[in-house]
Design a protein around this motif. Structure first.
Motif, PDB file in Angstrom:
ATOM      1  N   TRP A 223       0.817  -1.223   0.000  1.00  0.00           N
ATOM      2  CA  TRP A 223       0.000   0.000   0.000  1.00  0.00           C
ATOM      3  C   TRP A 223       0.847   1.269   0.000  1.00  0.00           C
ATOM      4  O   TRP A 223       0.348   2.337  -0.290  1.00  0.00           O
ATOM      5  CB  TRP A 223      -0.953   0.005   1.196  1.00  0.00           C
ATOM      6  CG  TRP A 223      -2.195  -0.790   0.952  1.00  0.00           C
ATOM      7  CD1 TRP A 223      -3.406  -0.320   0.529  1.00  0.00           C
ATOM      8  CD2 TRP A 223      -2.357  -2.221   1.096  1.00  0.00           C
ATOM      9  NE1 TRP A 223      -4.300  -1.354   0.406  1.00  0.00           N
ATOM     10  CE2 TRP A 223      -3.693  -2.538   0.742  1.00  0.00           C
ATOM     11  CE3 TRP A 223      -1.511  -3.245   1.482  1.00  0.00           C
ATOM     12  CZ2 TRP A 223      -4.195  -3.829   0.774  1.00  0.00           C
ATOM     13  CZ3 TRP A 223      -2.000  -4.537   1.512  1.00  0.00           C
ATOM     14  CH2 TRP A 223      -3.316  -4.830   1.161  1.00  0.00           C
ATOM     15  N   GLY A 224       2.123   1.163   0.327  1.00  0.00           N
ATOM     16  CA  GLY A 224       2.997   2.333   0.322  1.00  0.00           C
ATOM     17  C   GLY A 224       3.232   2.889   1.702  1.00  0.00           C
ATOM     18  O   GLY A 224       2.445   2.699   2.634  1.00  0.00           O
ATOM     19  N   TRP A 225       4.360   3.592   1.835  1.00  0.00           N
ATOM     20  CA  TRP A 225       4.771   4.108   3.144  1.00  0.00           C
ATOM     21  C   TRP A 225       3.809   5.151   3.693  1.00  0.00           C
ATOM     22  O   TRP A 225       3.746   5.380   4.904  1.00  0.00           O
ATOM     23  CB  TRP A 225       6.174   4.711   3.037  1.00  0.00           C
ATOM     24  CG  TRP A 225       6.252   5.896   2.123  1.00  0.00           C
ATOM     25  CD1 TRP A 225       6.517   5.892   0.793  1.00  0.00           C
ATOM     26  CD2 TRP A 225       6.064   7.272   2.463  1.00  0.00           C
ATOM     27  NE1 TRP A 225       6.496   7.152   0.268  1.00  0.00           N
ATOM     28  CE2 TRP A 225       6.227   8.022   1.284  1.00  0.00           C
ATOM     29  CE3 TRP A 225       5.774   7.937   3.657  1.00  0.00           C
ATOM     30  CZ2 TRP A 225       6.104   9.408   1.264  1.00  0.00           C
ATOM     31  CZ3 TRP A 225       5.660   9.315   3.631  1.00  0.00           C
ATOM     32  CH2 TRP A 225       5.821  10.032   2.445  1.00  0.00           C
ATOM     33  N   ASP A 226       3.026   5.810   2.825  1.00  0.00           N
ATOM     34  CA  ASP A 226       2.154   6.885   3.274  1.00  0.00           C
ATOM     35  C   ASP A 226       0.746   6.405   3.621  1.00  0.00           C
ATOM     36  O   ASP A 226      -0.118   7.212   3.960  1.00  0.00           O
ATOM     37  CB  ASP A 226       2.065   7.976   2.207  1.00  0.00           C
ATOM     38  CG  ASP A 226       1.596   7.444   0.854  1.00  0.00           C
ATOM     39  OD1 ASP A 226       1.801   6.245   0.578  1.00  0.00           O
ATOM     40  OD2 ASP A 226       1.045   8.237   0.073  1.00  0.00           O
ATOM     41  N   TYR A 227       0.495   5.091   3.572  1.00  0.00           N
ATOM     42  CA  TYR A 227      -0.837   4.578   3.895  1.00  0.00           C
ATOM     43  C   TYR A 227      -1.116   4.773   5.381  1.00  0.00           C
ATOM     44  O   TYR A 227      -0.285   4.455   6.233  1.00  0.00           O
ATOM     45  CB  TYR A 227      -0.914   3.088   3.543  1.00  0.00           C
ATOM     46  CG  TYR A 227      -2.242   2.457   3.910  1.00  0.00           C
ATOM     47  CD1 TYR A 227      -3.363   2.640   3.113  1.00  0.00           C
ATOM     48  CD2 TYR A 227      -2.376   1.689   5.062  1.00  0.00           C
ATOM     49  CE1 TYR A 227      -4.582   2.065   3.441  1.00  0.00           C
ATOM     50  CE2 TYR A 227      -3.583   1.108   5.398  1.00  0.00           C
ATOM     51  CZ  TYR A 227      -4.681   1.293   4.590  1.00  0.00           C
ATOM     52  OH  TYR A 227      -5.888   0.738   4.933  1.00  0.00           O
ATOM     53  N   ASP A 228      -2.298   5.314   5.717  1.00  0.00           N
ATOM     54  CA  ASP A 228      -2.602   5.595   7.121  1.00  0.00           C
ATOM     55  C   ASP A 228      -3.913   4.948   7.574  1.00  0.00           C
ATOM     56  O   ASP A 228      -4.513   5.347   8.562  1.00  0.00           O
ATOM     57  CB  ASP A 228      -2.654   7.098   7.387  1.00  0.00           C
ATOM     58  CG  ASP A 228      -3.718   7.817   6.554  1.00  0.00           C
ATOM     59  OD1 ASP A 228      -4.408   7.131   5.756  1.00  0.00           O
ATOM     60  OD2 ASP A 228      -3.851   9.035   6.702  1.00  0.00           O
ATOM     61  N   GLY A 229      -4.362   3.919   6.841  1.00  0.00           N
ATOM     62  CA  GLY A 229      -5.588   3.230   7.218  1.00  0.00           C
ATOM     63  C   GLY A 229      -5.330   2.062   8.152  1.00  0.00           C
ATOM     64  O   GLY A 229      -4.227   1.859   8.666  1.00  0.00           O
ATOM     65  N   SER A 230      -6.341   1.237   8.366  1.00  0.00           N
ATOM     66  CA  SER A 230      -6.253   0.100   9.275  1.00  0.00           C
ATOM     67  C   SER A 230      -5.512  -1.061   8.627  1.00  0.00           C
ATOM     68  O   SER A 230      -5.618  -1.290   7.417  1.00  0.00           O
ATOM     69  CB  SER A 230      -7.665  -0.360   9.661  1.00  0.00           C
ATOM     70  OG  SER A 230      -7.628  -1.606  10.312  1.00  0.00           O
ATOM     71  N   ASP A 231      -4.766  -1.824   9.450  1.00  0.00           N
ATOM     72  CA  ASP A 231      -4.079  -2.988   8.919  1.00  0.00           C
ATOM     73  C   ASP A 231      -5.048  -4.138   8.641  1.00  0.00           C
ATOM     74  O   ASP A 231      -4.663  -5.164   8.085  1.00  0.00           O
ATOM     75  CB  ASP A 231      -2.956  -3.450   9.842  1.00  0.00           C
ATOM     76  CG  ASP A 231      -3.443  -3.902  11.209  1.00  0.00           C
ATOM     77  OD1 ASP A 231      -4.670  -3.885  11.451  1.00  0.00           O
ATOM     78  OD2 ASP A 231      -2.589  -4.267  12.039  1.00  0.00           O
ATOM     79  N   ARG A 232      -6.314  -3.970   8.990  1.00  0.00           N
ATOM     80  CA  ARG A 232      -7.314  -4.991   8.680  1.00  0.00           C
ATOM     81  C   ARG A 232      -7.514  -5.138   7.174  1.00  0.00           C
ATOM     82  O   ARG A 232      -8.028  -6.160   6.708  1.00  0.00           O
ATOM     83  CB  ARG A 232      -8.658  -4.643   9.332  1.00  0.00           C
ATOM     84  CG  ARG A 232      -8.629  -4.610  10.855  1.00  0.00           C
ATOM     85  CD  ARG A 232      -8.286  -5.960  11.445  1.00  0.00           C
ATOM     86  NE  ARG A 232      -9.281  -6.983  11.115  1.00  0.00           N
ATOM     87  CZ  ARG A 232      -9.169  -8.249  11.450  1.00  0.00           C
ATOM     88  NH1 ARG A 232      -8.082  -8.675  12.090  1.00  0.00           N
ATOM     89  NH2 ARG A 232     -10.121  -9.115  11.146  1.00  0.00           N
ATOM     90  N   VAL A 233      -7.117  -4.131   6.420  1.00  0.00           N
ATOM     91  CA  VAL A 233      -7.239  -4.229   4.965  1.00  0.00           C
ATOM     92  C   VAL A 233      -6.411  -5.387   4.441  1.00  0.00           C
ATOM     93  O   VAL A 233      -6.775  -6.034   3.448  1.00  0.00           O
ATOM     94  CB  VAL A 233      -6.816  -2.890   4.298  1.00  0.00           C
ATOM     95  CG1 VAL A 233      -5.323  -2.636   4.452  1.00  0.00           C
ATOM     96  CG2 VAL A 233      -7.203  -2.880   2.823  1.00  0.00           C
ATOM     97  N   VAL A 234      -5.287  -5.693   5.120  1.00  0.00           N
ATOM     98  CA  VAL A 234      -4.459  -6.830   4.714  1.00  0.00           C
ATOM     99  C   VAL A 234      -5.253  -8.128   4.862  1.00  0.00           C
ATOM    100  O   VAL A 234      -5.277  -8.975   3.963  1.00  0.00           O
ATOM    101  CB  VAL A 234      -3.167  -6.899   5.545  1.00  0.00           C
ATOM    102  CG1 VAL A 234      -2.379  -8.159   5.202  1.00  0.00           C
ATOM    103  CG2 VAL A 234      -2.313  -5.662   5.312  1.00  0.00           C
ATOM    104  N   ASP A 235      -5.927  -8.293   6.008  1.00  0.00           N
ATOM    105  CA  ASP A 235      -6.692  -9.515   6.251  1.00  0.00           C
ATOM    106  C   ASP A 235      -7.791  -9.696   5.206  1.00  0.00           C
ATOM    107  O   ASP A 235      -8.035 -10.815   4.731  1.00  0.00           O
ATOM    108  CB  ASP A 235      -7.309  -9.478   7.648  1.00  0.00           C
ATOM    109  CG  ASP A 235      -6.256  -9.379   8.737  1.00  0.00           C
ATOM    110  OD1 ASP A 235      -5.139  -9.866   8.519  1.00  0.00           O
ATOM    111  OD2 ASP A 235      -6.551  -8.804   9.801  1.00  0.00           O
TER     112      ASP A 235
END
Length: 228
Positions: free
Chosen positions: A182-194
């Motif tokens: 997602w890139g170093w500037d991504y600031d959302g939840s890590d749940r997107v990975v799941d």
């Protein structure tokens, strides 16, 4: 191995780019310069395969570095900058730049552009693929097959599968996957990975078990241990 020159005066940005590149398979070596004068000295002293140049630099700007490069070499040049004015882009392209990426940018996209320009500059495209029993990911064509049948993967799922297959049995924490996909500037939840991993498992069908969950940490690719 390829060697690229990174000219960037922000220490944090230099570290992020260097760390990301170092984590990739068959990554080019990165030589860093923190200002224009240091970059000019490096350009004069040694040969590089590609340059990543910030424009706003102390001592001498990125345009001056690009001019020095073009007096010596036709190597690919990518400008990395926060400047968005059309005249800056036109000046960069006029000096022979190959691409222009505005900050903040995606690290996976930057790395893909670097790889593409390096291959083009050397006059060939690598024919490489990642294999596991029943699953193949062709790095040249971007095709993924399961039991010989082509499957369509969205870009994020494709990037996750590639990272997993490139690191067999290696633990990939969610934070690492977020940064590298997602890139170093991504600031959302890590749940997107799941959620994306769930989609990827569904696409892999009978081989979904190759992706193992490491409780509260991340994921691991264990194809050889869990062959159907």
């Amino acid at each position: 191995m390829y060697t690229i020159l990174l000219v960037e005066d922000e220490p944090g940005m230099r570290t992020i780019i260097c760390d990301y590149f170092a984590a990739q398979t068959d990554a080019p070596a990165v030589v860093c310069a923190e200002d224009g004068h240091a970059a000019l000295a490096l350009v004069a002293a040694q040969d590089f395969d590609l340059a990543l140049l910030d424009i706003m630099l102390p001592e001498a700007d990125g345009f001056a570095v690009c001019r020095a490069i073009r007096r010596k070499s036709d190597m690919p040049v990518i400008f990395l900058t926060a400047r968005r004015a059309e005249e800056d882009k036109l000046q960069g392209y006029g000096l022979g730049a190959d691409d222009y990426m505005e900050k903040p940018f995606s690290l996976p996209v930057l790395y893909a552009k670097v790889q593409a320009l390096l291959r083009r500059a050397k006059g060939y495209v690598r024919d490489a693929a990642l294999h596991a029993p029943g699953v193949t990911l062709d790095l040249r064509t971007g095709l993924v097959t399961v039991d010989g049948r082509e499957i369509d993967l969205p870009p994020k799922e494709f990037a996750l599968l590639r990272l997993l297959m490139e690191n067999p049995d290696g633990l990939l924490p969610r934070e690492t996957l977020l940064t590298r996909v997602w890139g170093w500037d991504y600031d959302g939840s890590d749940r997107v990975v799941d959620n994306r991993i769930k989609n990827l498992r569904r696409a892999l069908g009978p081989y979904a078990g190759y992706i193992r969950t490491v409780f509260k940490t991340g994921y691991r690719w264990e194809a050889e241990r869990h062959e159907n």
